[in-house]
Design an enzyme around this catalytic site. Structure first.
Site, PDB file in Angstrom:
ATOM      1  N   CYS A   1      -3.697   9.234   5.571  1.00 51.86           N
ATOM      2  CA  CYS A   1      -2.653   9.054   6.590  1.00 51.86           C
ATOM      3  C   CYS A   1      -3.234   9.213   7.989  1.00 51.86           C
ATOM      4  O   CYS A   1      -2.846   8.500   8.912  1.00 51.86           O
ATOM      5  CB  CYS A   1      -1.523  10.059   6.384  1.00 51.86           C
ATOM      6  SG  CYS A   1      -0.646   9.836   4.846  1.00 51.86           S
TER       7      CYS A   1
ATOM      8  N   CYS B   1       0.820  -1.215   0.000  1.00 49.87           N
ATOM      9  CA  CYS B   1       0.000   0.000   0.000  1.00 49.87           C
ATOM     10  C   CYS B   1       0.852   1.261   0.000  1.00 49.87           C
ATOM     11  O   CYS B   1       0.352   2.351  -0.292  1.00 49.87           O
ATOM     12  CB  CYS B   1      -0.891   0.059   1.232  1.00 49.87           C
ATOM     13  SG  CYS B   1      -2.179  -1.167   1.235  1.00 49.87           S
TER      14      CYS B   1
END
Lengths: 389, 187
Positions: free
Chosen positions: B105, B35
């Site tokens: 994030c 990822c």
């Protein structure tokens, strides 16, 4: 802080000699080269000289050079013209690692009904020639393949490929934006029909480029307008920038040897030092057939954007093949096509040199890279006791 | 170049609470190498249910590191009860905001925290309930619906920014649009 600029595949510093050559044409010599009067005509003479200089760099005839606004325009123009010249053919060929100027245009053409062959590359970024040759048919209108890759520097065997495409009467365009000025390009020996080069990659300003069009191929214009460029590209010439491009091509010809000796040695030195001093690092791309200025190198267990931002603090300008810098989320399509493993693809950095770089700068990069990678690995959940986990 | 706030830069260049916490009694992991970002969160929780220490290890871009650092700073000293209420917005706000493409994030921080708390309580989080929509990043329809609901997302672009879903090959973008339509209609 001094800047260490090693991002020359992105853009280059405009050479002082180029600026000097251009300045008068932003000042007193503002005439239109198409005008009948001597004032405009004198600018026309300099544009003619520039056309000769561009032609000389690739061993072409000046009449085969068209000035455009950017590499993308050159690429789009070439593909567009090829399809118009072969209206009955519905198959086109390119590779999986092209610049977006070709890649995205082909995607649009695919949606419009063209059958596209996207030729694979192997793990070293080398083209699958067998697949390429098999895909060439009577229905193929055009093949567009880059001369050298912008991310890895891998050079495709254009001479060999064009011998085959010529046999089959398939038009051939090459994006030589990264190759020009770094390796010898001789269109008198290589059977390309069209070839793109861009000014800002060879120390000319942004906003000017050229398209080589082989004599005998009647190019339909992409930019439709006036009679400029012999009706092949409408629009008043960007005179000062064109004159700059001419000068830059002359300089590129002079620096070709230096690029393939001194600059190549600097790149090789940087590569050797980084591989030696940083464990779990690996070079992306075929070391045998690679531009002399380019180094794409991956570091396991760390991410590219983080590396770049830490280098930025040291005044080092490089770029990455990682996704996080571009807003997309997967590693670059080039590294993905090469099947570079995720562990190093996300942490791949491109250093691209120019004649302005020095040995001291390479040492500065190495000295900055070693602690940067160490620091990021200390933070990474995938790194423990000196190796990948 | 990303337009990061000074706070993001500060927490990237000088992150707080980095490394493995030897006497941690709760660990939460999220993300993966493929990822492009991953976070391992370590917590030390005392007998009265208060987080007395928190550290992290992160692989990822500057905003992933900064979000992890921010998360540990936010939750240190908190009771588990309060920590459970932490959202990705709290992390983003602490940093003075994140570029919209980087919101995932902060989501990663929230997910790792959720997993660490579950780990402490001995609850097994069912791995990925729901049906996988985005195969590139292994994101399920339920995760997408939750993100739409929590953050008022209205387009597939926004879903990609928060969850990455749809940001790889793009094959699932139509399915994401359908999920958004249904979720908006239900609201």
């Amino acid at each position: 802080m001094d800047i260490v600029y090693v991002d020359n595949n992105a853009t280059t510093r405009v050479a002082d000699e180029v600026i000097e050559e251009m300045l008068p044409f932003y000042g007193q010599f503002y005439g239109n080269p198409s005008s009948m009067h001597t004032f405009g005509g004198s600018v026309g003479k300099k544009v003619k000289e520039a056309r000769q200089r561009v032609a000389d760099l690739i061993h072409a005839d000046p009449e085969e050079i068209i000035f455009t606004s950017c590499g993308t325009e050159s690429d789009n123009t070439a593909i567009h013209a090829a399809l118009l010249a072969r209206p009955d053919r519905k198959h086109i060929i390119t590779s999986k690692v092209e610049h977006p100027a070709v890649d995205n245009y082909f995607k649009v053409l695919e949606k419009q009904g063209y059958r596209v062959t996207w030729v694979d590359v192997d793990k070293h970024g080398r083209l699958d020639l067998e697949q390429l040759y098999k895909s060439m048919t009577d229905d193929t209108a055009v093949i567009s393949l880059m001369w050298a890759n912008n991310e890895t520097g891998v050079i495709f065997p254009i001479e060999e490929i064009t011998a085959k495409s010529r046999e089959k009467d398939i038009l051939f365009h090459t994006d030589a934006v990264q190759a020009a000025g770094k390796v010898t390009i001789d269109v008198s020996r290589v059977a390309v029909d069209m070839l793109s080069i861009s000014g800002h990659k060879i120390h000319a300003p942004k906003g000017v480029a050229a398209l080589y069009v082989r004599k005998g191929f009647k190019l339909s214009p992409y930019m439709i307008g006036g009679h400029q460029e012999k009706g092949r590209r409408g629009g008043t010439e960007n005179t000062a920038a064109i004159i700059g491009l001419g000068k830059a091509c002359e300089l590129a010809g002079h620096h070709l040897d230096e690029m393939n000796t001194r600059v190549r040695e600097l790149r090789d030195y940087l590569e050797k030092e980084l591989l030696e001093k940083i464990p779990a690092s690996s070079v992306n791309g075929d070391p045998e057939h690679r531009l002399p200025n380019t180094l794409s190198i991956g570091f396991d267990a760390v991410e590219g954007e983080s590396i770049l931002l830490m280098l930025d603090r040291e005044g080092i300008c490089a770029s990455s093949g990682s996704a996080c810098t571009s807003g997309s989320l997967e590693p670059s399509h080039v590294l993905m096509a090469m099947e570079v493993p995720f562990k190093s693809a996300h942490g791949s950095i491109r250093f691209s040199l120019s004649c302005y770089n020095t040995r001291e700068e390479m040492d500065h990069i190495v000295n900055a890279m070693v602690p940067t990678i160490q620091r990021l690995r200390d933070m990474s959940p995938f790194w423990k006791d000196g190796k990948m986990v | 170049m990303w337009d990061y706030t000074d706070k993001v830069k500060e927490h990237f260049l000088n992150p707080k609470n980095v490394g493995e916490l030897k006497d941690a009694n709760a660990v939460g992991e999220t993300g993966s190498l493929s990822c492009g970002d991953a976070l391992k969160l370590f917590l030390k929780v005392n007998d009265s249910g208060r987080i007395v220490d928190a550290t992290f290890m992160t692989f990822g871009c500057a905003s992933a590191v900064a979000s992890s650092s921010a998360l540990t700073e936010i939750i240190k000293g908190m009771t588990l009860e309060d920590a459970e209420k932490i959202t990705n917005d709290d992390i983003s706000d602490f940093l003075g905001g994140l570029p919209k493409e980087k919101m995932h994030c902060s989501v990663m921080g929230q997910q790792a925290l959720k997993k660490a708390i579950a780990d402490y309580k001995g609850i097994q989080i069912m791995e990925k309930p729901g049906e996988v929509v985005c195969e590139c990043f292994n994101i399920t329809d339920l995760e997408i619906i939750e993100a739409i609901r929590d953050n008022g997302l209205e387009s597939s672009d926004e879903v990609t920014n928060y969850l990455k879903a749809g940001g790889g090959c793009g094959n699932c973008l139509e399915r994401i649009d359908e999920i958004i339509e249904t979720a908006v209609a239900e609201n």
